[in-house]
Design an enzyme around this catalytic site. Structure first.
Site, PDB file in Angstrom:
ATOM      1  CB  VAL B  77      -4.998  -5.717   1.297  1.00 55.66           C
ATOM      2  CG1 VAL B  77      -4.547  -5.908   0.003  1.00 55.66           C
ATOM      3  CG2 VAL B  77      -6.029  -6.863   1.971  1.00 55.66           C
ATOM      4  CB  CYS B  78       0.539  -4.696   1.018  1.00 48.99           C
ATOM      5  SG  CYS B  78       1.792  -3.407  -0.062  1.00 48.99           S
ATOM      6  CB  VAL B  79      -1.778   0.405  -1.124  1.00 54.74           C
ATOM      7  CG1 VAL B  79      -0.543   1.024  -0.624  1.00 54.74           C
ATOM      8  CG2 VAL B  79      -2.246   1.144  -2.237  1.00 54.74           C
ATOM      9  CB  ALA B  82      -3.665  -4.332  -3.431  1.00 51.73           C
TER      10      ALA B  82
END
Lengths: 132, 130
Positions: B77-79, B82
């Protein structure tokens, strides 16, 4: 210029109405520091991203499109804009934002307006396509 | 074939996520390799442990989690995406002094470099989105 893979980031959507374009720029800026042959393409409403002089005052949205100019600081190969997308939106080629690169030996504008047929050839020549 | 799968939409608003899930599962069943599934834009919402969909609807987050567990799948999941949307692991939740983490098991949070890296290493990149 990297000898790695040819990666094309395709921007299809206009700014501010959704966050796709803003987050796609973040991907392009990260991709630009990898040693690959990176290009961008702007088609459909994506061509609105390269209109200069955008203001988001009153919108409460981040004005991010000026940051496309920062791509000139990296070793980006080319920024393609589809001519037909400009035409149907009443936009003129000479009014597009310039993304200038090359500190030594003269600067050059990375933005190149191409027909949809030419863009098709560009797309076919890539190793990786990433669209918003 | 070695694939990287990109999911750009959330689990219930849009069909993209479930199509990506079914592609990933089928590709693995047929012996292909999925080197990474990268969740971006609203796709990061696939990584929340707090969904409770009606029982007669697909349990998409649980299915991703199960697949990750069964197949040792790398779900990233892209930080940045997110953080905008409130998907946090323990470390991120603590760092931002939030009440609780909510990242589903089998997912991990990482930067966009993981997407670029995977696109360089994989033979094919597939984007599932709108």
């Amino acid at each position: 210029m990297g000898d790695g893979k040819k990666i094309l980031f395709i921007n299809r959507r206009g700014p501010y109405g959704t966050i796709y374009a803003q987050e796609a720029l973040e991907v392009a800026l990260v991709g630009a520091v990898f040693d690959q042959k990176i290009s961008l393409a702007f088609i459909d409403d994506g061509v609105f991203l390269l209109r200069p002089g955008q203001s988001t005052v009153g919108l409460q949205m981040k004005q991010f499109t000026a940051a496309y100019r920062a791509l000139g600081d990296f070793e980006i190969h080319r920024v393609y804009v589809e001519r037909e997308s400009l035409q149907v939106r009443g936009m003129k080629e000479e009014n597009l934002m310039e993304i200038v690169t090359g500190p030594d030996g003269g600067t050059r504008n990375l933005v190149k307006v191409v027909s949809s047929v030419e863009l098709m050839d560009v797309i076919h020549s890539q190793d990786v396509l990433l669209n918003d | 074939m070695n694939f990287v799968v990109v999911v750009n939409e959330g689990p219930y608003q849009h069909q993209a996520s479930y199509t990506a899930y079914r592609f990933t599962r089928s590709a693995l069943e047929k012996g292909h390799k999925i080197m990474r599934v990268f969740f971006y834009h609203d796709g990061v919402n696939n990584g929340t442990s707090l969904t409770v969909p009606p029982q007669d609807e697909p349990q998409i987050v649980k299915q991703w989690c199960q697949l990750a567990q069964d197949r040792d799948l790398d779900l990233v999941v892209c930080v940045a995406a997110a953080q905008r949307r409130g998907i946090m692991d323990h470390r991120e939740a603590e760092r931002h002094e939030l009440s609780a983490p909510n990242l589903a098991p089998g997912f991990r949070i990482a930067g966009l470099g993981q997407l670029i890296d995977a696109s360089i290493d994989a033979e094919r990149l597939l984007v599932f989105g709108d």
